[in-house]
Motif scaffolding. Structure first.
Motif, PDB file in Angstrom:
ATOM      1  N   ALA A 259      13.181   1.702  -2.689  1.00 20.40           N
ATOM      2  CA  ALA A 259      13.338   3.743  -2.041  1.00 20.40           C
ATOM      3  C   ALA A 259      12.157   3.590  -1.360  1.00 20.40           C
ATOM      4  O   ALA A 259      12.247   4.734  -0.717  1.00 20.40           O
ATOM      5  N   TYR A 260      10.782   3.075  -1.011  1.00 16.58           N
ATOM      6  CA  TYR A 260      10.083   3.002  -0.728  1.00 16.58           C
ATOM      7  C   TYR A 260      10.056   3.529   0.794  1.00 16.58           C
ATOM      8  O   TYR A 260      10.171   3.944   1.830  1.00 16.58           O
ATOM      9  N   GLU A 261      11.393   1.806   1.359  1.00 16.32           N
ATOM     10  CA  GLU A 261      12.217   1.973   2.750  1.00 16.32           C
ATOM     11  C   GLU A 261      12.916   3.145   3.360  1.00 16.32           C
ATOM     12  O   GLU A 261      12.583   3.930   4.398  1.00 16.32           O
ATOM     13  N   LEU A 262      13.735   3.359   2.020  1.00 20.04           N
ATOM     14  CA  LEU A 262      14.625   4.929   2.009  1.00 20.04           C
ATOM     15  C   LEU A 262      13.902   6.085   2.679  1.00 20.04           C
ATOM     16  O   LEU A 262      14.374   6.729   3.523  1.00 20.04           O
ATOM     17  N   LEU A 263      13.003   6.702   1.655  1.00 24.54           N
ATOM     18  CA  LEU A 263      12.128   7.483   1.741  1.00 24.54           C
ATOM     19  C   LEU A 263      11.277   7.386   2.508  1.00 24.54           C
ATOM     20  O   LEU A 263      11.345   8.570   3.173  1.00 24.54           O
ATOM     21  N   PHE A 264      10.366   6.408   3.221  1.00 25.14           N
ATOM     22  CA  PHE A 264       9.112   6.266   3.178  1.00 25.14           C
ATOM     23  C   PHE A 264       9.244   5.970   5.254  1.00 25.14           C
ATOM     24  O   PHE A 264       7.688   5.619   5.874  1.00 25.14           O
ATOM     25  N   ASP A 265      10.108   5.207   5.529  1.00 23.76           N
ATOM     26  CA  ASP A 265       9.932   4.009   6.186  1.00 23.76           C
ATOM     27  C   ASP A 265      11.176   4.176   7.363  1.00 23.76           C
ATOM     28  O   ASP A 265      12.323   3.704   6.981  1.00 23.76           O
ATOM     29  N   GLU A 266      10.107   4.973   8.639  1.00 25.48           N
ATOM     30  CA  GLU A 266      11.326   4.955   8.985  1.00 25.48           C
ATOM     31  C   GLU A 266      12.013   4.038  10.296  1.00 25.48           C
ATOM     32  O   GLU A 266      13.163   4.223  11.536  1.00 25.48           O
ATOM     33  N   GLU A 267      11.893   2.624  10.384  1.00 26.00           N
ATOM     34  CA  GLU A 267      11.982   1.684  10.797  1.00 26.00           C
ATOM     35  C   GLU A 267      12.932   1.031  10.533  1.00 26.00           C
ATOM     36  O   GLU A 267      12.943  -0.117  11.169  1.00 26.00           O
ATOM     37  N   ILE A 268      12.725   1.135   9.159  1.00 23.69           N
ATOM     38  CA  ILE A 268      13.929   0.232   8.650  1.00 23.69           C
ATOM     39  C   ILE A 268      15.503   1.050   8.414  1.00 23.69           C
ATOM     40  O   ILE A 268      15.190   3.070   7.815  1.00 23.69           O
TER      41      ILE A 268
ATOM     42  N   TYR B 288       0.498  -0.789   0.094  1.00 26.42           N
ATOM     43  CA  TYR B 288      -0.218  -0.320   0.002  1.00 26.42           C
ATOM     44  C   TYR B 288       0.759   1.510  -0.180  1.00 26.42           C
ATOM     45  O   TYR B 288      -0.003   2.065  -0.407  1.00 26.42           O
ATOM     46  N   GLY B 289       2.660   1.245   0.547  1.00 28.65           N
ATOM     47  CA  GLY B 289       2.771   2.397   0.401  1.00 28.65           C
ATOM     48  C   GLY B 289       3.349   3.034  -0.464  1.00 28.65           C
ATOM     49  O   GLY B 289       3.914   4.252  -1.124  1.00 28.65           O
ATOM     50  N   VAL B 290       4.130   1.925  -1.246  1.00 24.89           N
ATOM     51  CA  VAL B 290       4.167   1.912  -2.964  1.00 24.89           C
ATOM     52  C   VAL B 290       3.295   2.482  -3.472  1.00 24.89           C
ATOM     53  O   VAL B 290       4.086   3.514  -4.644  1.00 24.89           O
ATOM     54  N   GLU B 291       2.520   1.644  -3.452  1.00 15.10           N
ATOM     55  CA  GLU B 291       1.169   1.860  -3.968  1.00 15.10           C
ATOM     56  C   GLU B 291       0.701   3.533  -3.873  1.00 15.10           C
ATOM     57  O   GLU B 291       0.966   4.912  -5.369  1.00 15.10           O
ATOM     58  N   GLY B 292       0.315   4.409  -3.112  1.00 14.31           N
ATOM     59  CA  GLY B 292       0.503   5.763  -2.562  1.00 14.31           C
ATOM     60  C   GLY B 292       1.046   6.584  -3.394  1.00 14.31           C
ATOM     61  O   GLY B 292       1.000   7.320  -2.444  1.00 14.31           O
ATOM     62  N   LYS B 293       2.452   5.822  -3.165  1.00 11.33           N
ATOM     63  CA  LYS B 293       3.347   7.008  -3.592  1.00 11.33           C
ATOM     64  C   LYS B 293       4.641   7.015  -4.520  1.00 11.33           C
ATOM     65  O   LYS B 293       5.382   7.362  -4.005  1.00 11.33           O
TER      66      LYS B 293
ATOM     67  N   LYS C  39       9.582   8.817  -9.642  1.00  7.33           N
ATOM     68  CA  LYS C  39      10.853  10.738  -9.341  1.00  7.33           C
ATOM     69  C   LYS C  39      12.233  10.165  -8.759  1.00  7.33           C
ATOM     70  O   LYS C  39      12.751  10.288  -9.299  1.00  7.33           O
ATOM     71  N   ALA C  40      12.096   9.768  -7.503  1.00  6.55           N
ATOM     72  CA  ALA C  40      13.111   9.456  -7.051  1.00  6.55           C
ATOM     73  C   ALA C  40      13.763   9.146  -6.852  1.00  6.55           C
ATOM     74  O   ALA C  40      15.343   9.212  -8.344  1.00  6.55           O
ATOM     75  N   ILE C  41      13.511   7.280  -8.019  1.00 12.08           N
ATOM     76  CA  ILE C  41      14.401   6.706  -8.734  1.00 12.08           C
ATOM     77  C   ILE C  41      14.829   7.459 -10.199  1.00 12.08           C
ATOM     78  O   ILE C  41      15.767   7.221 -10.467  1.00 12.08           O
ATOM     79  N   GLU C  42      13.809   8.130 -11.070  1.00 10.60           N
ATOM     80  CA  GLU C  42      14.249   8.615 -11.852  1.00 10.60           C
ATOM     81  C   GLU C  42      15.048   9.539 -12.269  1.00 10.60           C
ATOM     82  O   GLU C  42      16.726   9.783 -12.453  1.00 10.60           O
ATOM     83  N   GLU C  43      15.480  10.233 -11.032  1.00 10.03           N
ATOM     84  CA  GLU C  43      16.289  11.141 -10.752  1.00 10.03           C
ATOM     85  C   GLU C  43      17.233  10.970 -10.160  1.00 10.03           C
ATOM     86  O   GLU C  43      18.706  11.411 -10.552  1.00 10.03           O
ATOM     87  N   ASN C  44      17.931   9.750  -9.915  1.00 11.82           N
ATOM     88  CA  ASN C  44      19.230   9.004  -9.913  1.00 11.82           C
ATOM     89  C   ASN C  44      19.564   7.930 -10.611  1.00 11.82           C
ATOM     90  O   ASN C  44      20.493   7.304 -10.008  1.00 11.82           O
TER      91      ASN C  44
END
Length: 134
Positions: A89-98, A52-57, A63-68
């Motif tokens: 990228a989802y874990e790096l950008l949006f999951d503070e637990e990981i 759900y996180g990847v789908e929502g973001k 964009k983050a992938i493409e920019e890099n």
């Protein structure tokens, strides 16, 4: 429950979503109904959080992938590698637990299992750039 296995299965679901165009809810339902292993080995809460996180973001993640990307275009990335990149990228950008190093190392292990050695370097380079920008 196995977080490593859950992450791997999350990547498989993300991959299937690129092929079937299923939404997160349908993809998770299909996975749980058809999973041939012991479903108790999967952390379904974590799996849902990722899907759900990847789908929502997805727009922000892509964009983050493409920019890099260096001398690459998104449409040239294999669907397997793109699924791995989106998950990490989802874990790096949006999951503070990981922790960032865990997200990257797990992504590289999945890449070694599902792709080739050149892809490991590629995925590592993109994720490292994403990590350093955040």
């Amino acid at each position: 429950m196995n977080r490593k296995l859950s992450r791997e299965k999350s990547m498989e679901i993300l991959f299937s979503m690129t092929l079937t165009k299923d939404n997160a809810s349908d993809a998770i339902e299909n996975f749980t109904e058809n999973y041939e292993g012991n479903i108790k080995d999967i952390d379904l809460d974590y799996l849902r959080k990722i899907i759900y996180g990847v789908e929502g973001k997805k727009e922000d993640i892509d964009k983050a992938i493409e920019e890099n990307l260096h001398n690459w275009k998104m449409n040239r990335i294999s669907k397997v590698n793109l699924s791995i990149l989106r998950l990490a990228a989802y874990e790096l950008l949006f999951d503070e637990e990981i922790p960032t190093n865990v997200a990257i190392n797990e992504a590289l292990e999945i890449t070694r299992k599902y792709s080739d050695e050149k892809s490991v370097s590629f995925v590592n380079g993109v994720l490292d750039k994403i990590k350093n920008k955040n």
